[in-house]
Design a protein around this motif. Structure first.
Motif, PDB file in Angstrom:
ATOM      1  N   UNK A  36      13.295   3.280  -8.001  1.00 21.04           N
ATOM      2  CA  UNK A  36      13.582   3.923  -9.544  1.00 21.04           C
ATOM      3  C   UNK A  36      14.039   6.228  -9.766  1.00 21.04           C
ATOM      4  N   UNK A  37      13.130   5.753  -8.279  1.00 21.15           N
ATOM      5  CA  UNK A  37      13.509   7.525  -8.637  1.00 21.15           C
ATOM      6  C   UNK A  37      14.151   8.341  -7.756  1.00 21.15           C
ATOM      7  N   UNK A  38      14.542   7.058  -6.623  1.00 19.87           N
ATOM      8  CA  UNK A  38      15.881   7.698  -5.746  1.00 19.87           C
ATOM      9  C   UNK A  38      17.172   7.790  -6.487  1.00 19.87           C
ATOM     10  N   UNK A  39      17.189   6.310  -7.540  1.00 20.23           N
ATOM     11  CA  UNK A  39      18.450   6.665  -8.678  1.00 20.23           C
ATOM     12  C   UNK A  39      18.342   7.952  -9.308  1.00 20.23           C
ATOM     13  N   UNK A  40      17.418   9.213  -9.939  1.00 15.90           N
ATOM     14  CA  UNK A  40      17.867   9.677 -10.957  1.00 15.90           C
ATOM     15  C   UNK A  40      18.841  10.819 -10.029  1.00 15.90           C
ATOM     16  N   UNK A  41      18.817  11.925  -8.975  1.00 18.64           N
ATOM     17  CA  UNK A  41      19.976  12.596  -8.322  1.00 18.64           C
ATOM     18  C   UNK A  41      20.932  12.087  -8.724  1.00 18.64           C
ATOM     19  N   UNK A  42      21.262  10.861  -7.783  1.00 19.62           N
ATOM     20  CA  UNK A  42      22.311  10.507  -7.577  1.00 19.62           C
ATOM     21  C   UNK A  42      23.303  10.281  -8.978  1.00 19.62           C
ATOM     22  N   UNK A  43      22.378   9.134  -9.817  1.00 16.53           N
ATOM     23  CA  UNK A  43      23.035   8.860 -11.493  1.00 16.53           C
ATOM     24  C   UNK A  43      23.130   9.329 -11.578  1.00 16.53           C
ATOM     25  N   UNK A  81      26.138  11.388  11.920  1.00 13.16           N
ATOM     26  CA  UNK A  81      25.634  11.352  11.152  1.00 13.16           C
ATOM     27  C   UNK A  81      26.209  10.876   9.580  1.00 13.16           C
ATOM     28  N   UNK A  82      27.722  10.364   9.988  1.00 11.95           N
ATOM     29  CA  UNK A  82      28.200   9.332   9.019  1.00 11.95           C
ATOM     30  C   UNK A  82      26.952   7.421   8.795  1.00 11.95           C
ATOM     31  N   UNK A  83      26.772   7.507   9.646  1.00 14.31           N
ATOM     32  CA  UNK A  83      25.376   6.933   9.199  1.00 14.31           C
ATOM     33  C   UNK A  83      24.001   6.884   7.996  1.00 14.31           C
ATOM     34  N   UNK A  84      24.499   8.419   7.714  1.00 16.54           N
ATOM     35  CA  UNK A  84      23.159   8.658   6.997  1.00 16.54           C
ATOM     36  C   UNK A  84      21.935   8.104   7.253  1.00 16.54           C
ATOM     37  N   UNK A  85      20.871   8.347   6.671  1.00 17.07           N
ATOM     38  CA  UNK A  85      19.329   8.065   6.803  1.00 17.07           C
ATOM     39  C   UNK A  85      18.167   7.998   5.485  1.00 17.07           C
ATOM     40  N   UNK A  86      17.979   6.511   5.259  1.00 14.96           N
ATOM     41  CA  UNK A  86      17.220   6.751   4.427  1.00 14.96           C
ATOM     42  C   UNK A  86      15.658   7.082   4.082  1.00 14.96           C
ATOM     43  N   UNK A  87      15.496   8.586   3.988  1.00 15.74           N
ATOM     44  CA  UNK A  87      14.870   8.966   3.800  1.00 15.74           C
ATOM     45  C   UNK A  87      14.136   9.415   2.544  1.00 15.74           C
ATOM     46  N   UNK A  88      12.924   9.685   1.569  1.00 16.59           N
ATOM     47  CA  UNK A  88      13.176  10.101   0.605  1.00 16.59           C
ATOM     48  C   UNK A  88      13.314  12.183  -0.175  1.00 16.59           C
ATOM     49  N   UNK A  89      13.549  12.631   1.409  1.00 24.94           N
ATOM     50  CA  UNK A  89      14.190  13.834   1.218  1.00 24.94           C
ATOM     51  C   UNK A  89      15.606  13.663   1.190  1.00 24.94           C
ATOM     52  N   UNK A  90      16.609  12.581   1.234  1.00 27.30           N
ATOM     53  CA  UNK A  90      18.039  12.434   1.751  1.00 27.30           C
ATOM     54  C   UNK A  90      18.661  12.053   0.157  1.00 27.30           C
ATOM     55  N   UNK A  91      18.805  12.683  -0.793  1.00 27.07           N
ATOM     56  CA  UNK A  91      19.298  13.099  -2.205  1.00 27.07           C
ATOM     57  C   UNK A  91      20.125  11.944  -2.323  1.00 27.07           C
ATOM     58  N   UNK A  92      21.495  11.822  -1.589  1.00 29.57           N
ATOM     59  CA  UNK A  92      22.676  10.781  -1.465  1.00 29.57           C
ATOM     60  C   UNK A  92      22.895  10.030  -2.005  1.00 29.57           C
ATOM     61  N   UNK A  93      23.668   9.136  -2.306  1.00 22.95           N
ATOM     62  CA  UNK A  93      23.902   8.073  -3.387  1.00 22.95           C
ATOM     63  C   UNK A  93      24.415   7.115  -1.884  1.00 22.95           C
ATOM     64  N   UNK A  94      24.517   7.399  -0.565  1.00 20.44           N
ATOM     65  CA  UNK A  94      24.422   6.485   1.039  1.00 20.44           C
ATOM     66  C   UNK A  94      23.262   6.218   0.849  1.00 20.44           C
TER      67      UNK A  94
END
Length: 498
Positions: A457-464, A319-332
């Motif tokens: 750019x869109x991926x920065x919105x929520x964590x930013x 889990x700690x490795x995360x998953x880079x998909x568009x539904x994942x809104x985390x900074x990681x």
């Protein structure tokens, strides 16, 4: 007399319109389908929204300035959700209803066996990350257990063993009844969380505010998403809100219990512990340690040592490795997407991360956490403990390796608490972030975007926006504390002169 009658008429109409809006929003959210039809519901919702807007434009004094701002924001949320509900009504109903609850329910069933089977049979990607979009293999004991207990999904269980223990009373019900009970319990707990947060923030609940908040609640996309999948976010929100409320009323032992329960279910609440150390709440910290030990022993007694070893050695590292998909809104996830150079639409589009991407993303997350923690430490003397904790709770969402939209139901605690503490102008960053999450606007734009730079750019919105809000709230709190101190010094100097 005429003006008084006009005000009363406006007030009665306001209650009627907002009650009708609440009825539509609540029924659609609970049923996951329109009341009449997609078009009819949209037309009725639009008419009610126009009436509500017209009533707000009329001069009235029964809504405070703060309530008017809140009602405008939530009216936008209501309108957006009516459009989304209409769009959903045009498509076949998703078959994934209750998929996350299936994992909790099945874990409770398996943990009730004597001896219990393994709780952690995980579908992994080649690089060791968890494939969160896949069920356990059809040949696995987990899938066999799902068939045996008539659970519709063999969704992998990824939470600590204690949650499986806490699910045991609910698994005596058939799956469909248990899911309905779970959803109703979630709504009650979220509503109770709002009441506790208002009290902790020093705002008194009245019928107007209750009605506005209820309309907003049933129009809040993370809640709708949470109920559809049967997620545990409402329970975590209640535990954290209760912990903050009890702490604000100086009930240290019981506050520590609620935080310990939240930590034992999802580990991120432990991020708030250093705040209590900064404020030297030794009684709370001692109680928290004792409760954590008691909960661990309970979990160990019910599920055995092997389950805990599997969680810490297998599930948690994946889990700690995360998953880079568009539904994942985390900074990681965002840092990993920078390494990839694009935002995958699903886990299958990013079968392997570039070297060191996972480690680098965790390092960035740690540095961001230490940055905000350092700011809290430097200004601990003038800080407000409850505010610091709710800000860290918000930070914990985007710091988590995985932050789906429904995880942001926990953000209702910091959102509402910061609204309670607003002085003067409304916080624009708070409003923008709330609307972005409440309407799911960012996700709706991200999914069809094909340009890689636009995706990033869109991926920065929520964590930013989340990090900006936390920074801004810290700065405002420090400025207010400094202004109060300066005012006190001025009064002392004036009294000494006289």
């Amino acid at each position: 007399m005429t003006r008084t009658q006009s005000t009363r008429t406006t007030q009665v109409l306001w209650y009627i319109v907002w009650s009708a809006m609440l009825t539509i929003a609540a029924v659609e959210t609970l049923a996951h389908t329109p009341i009449l039809s997609g078009r009819s519901d949209l037309a009725i919702g639009a008419a009610l929204a126009l009436l509500a807007a017209a009533l707000m434009l009329r001069e009235n004094d029964f809504l405070s300035r703060r309530e008017r701002t809140l009602s405008i924001v939530l009216l936008v949320t209501f309108c957006t959700m009516q459009l989304l509900q209409f769009a959903v009504s045009l498509k076949p109903l998703s078959p994934s209803r209750g998929v996350d609850f299936s994992a909790y329910y099945l874990a409770g069933k398996v943990a009730s066996q004597n001896p219990p089977e393994s709780l952690y049979i995980l579908p992994l990607l080649p690089d060791g990350r968890m494939n969160l979009n896949a069920e356990s293999p059809a040949s696995s004991p987990w899938s066999a257990a799902a068939k045996r207990y008539q659970v519709p999904f063999a969704a992998p269980y990824i939470y600590p063993p204690l949650l499986a223990v806490l699910m045991k009373p609910l698994v005596h019900l058939p799956f469909a009844s248990a899911l309905m009970t779970w959803d109703l319990l979630t709504i009650l707990l979220v509503a109770a969380s709002l009441v506790l947060t208002l009290d902790a923030g020093g705002v008194r609940l009245n019928p107007r505010l209750a009605l506005i908040l209820c309309v907003g609640l049933f129009s809040f996309y993370p809640l709708i998403d949470n109920l559809f999948f049967g997620q545990i976010g409402g329970v975590l929100l209640f535990l954290l809100a209760s912990g903050v409320w009890l702490l604000s009323h100086r009930h240290m032992t019981w506050s520590a219990l609620f935080f310990a329960l939240a930590t034992a279910i999802k580990l991120t609440p432990v991020l708030a512990v250093p705040i209590l150390i900064f404020h030297r709440k030794w009684k709370w910290l001692a109680a928290y340690a004792c409760w954590m030990l008691a909960l661990f022993l309970l979990s160990l007694w019910q599920t055995g040592w092997i389950a805990h070893e599997q969680f810490w050695r297998q599930a948690l590292p994946s889990i700690a490795n995360g998953t880079p998909v568009c539904q994942n809104l985390s900074l990681i996830a965002f840092i990993q997407e920078l390494f990839l150079g694009y935002v995958p639409l699903g886990a299958s589009q990013a079968l392997a991360l570039p070297p060191h991407a996972a480690a680098a993303s965790r390092l960035v997350g740690l540095l961001v956490y230490l940055f905000f923690l350092g700011r809290l430490y430097l200004h601990r003397q003038e800080a407000e403990l409850s505010r610091d904790i709710v800000l860290i709770a918000l930070l914990g969402i985007v710091m988590s390796p995985i932050a789906w939209t429904h995880h942001f139901i926990i953000a209702l605690l910091p959102f509402l608490y910061l609204w309670c503490k607003e002085n003067g102008r409304a916080n624009r960053t708070l409003i923008i972030l709330f609307l972005a999450l409440a309407t799911n606007a960012v996700q709706l734009i991200r999914i069809p975007a094909t340009s890689h730079p636009l995706q990033l750019l869109l991926a920065t919105i929520i964590p930013g926006l989340t990090l900006a809000l936390i920074f801004q709230a810290q700065a405002q709190a420090q400025a207010q504390a400094q202004a109060t101190a300066n005012d006190l010094r001025h009064k002392i100097n004036v009294s000494e002169i006289h």
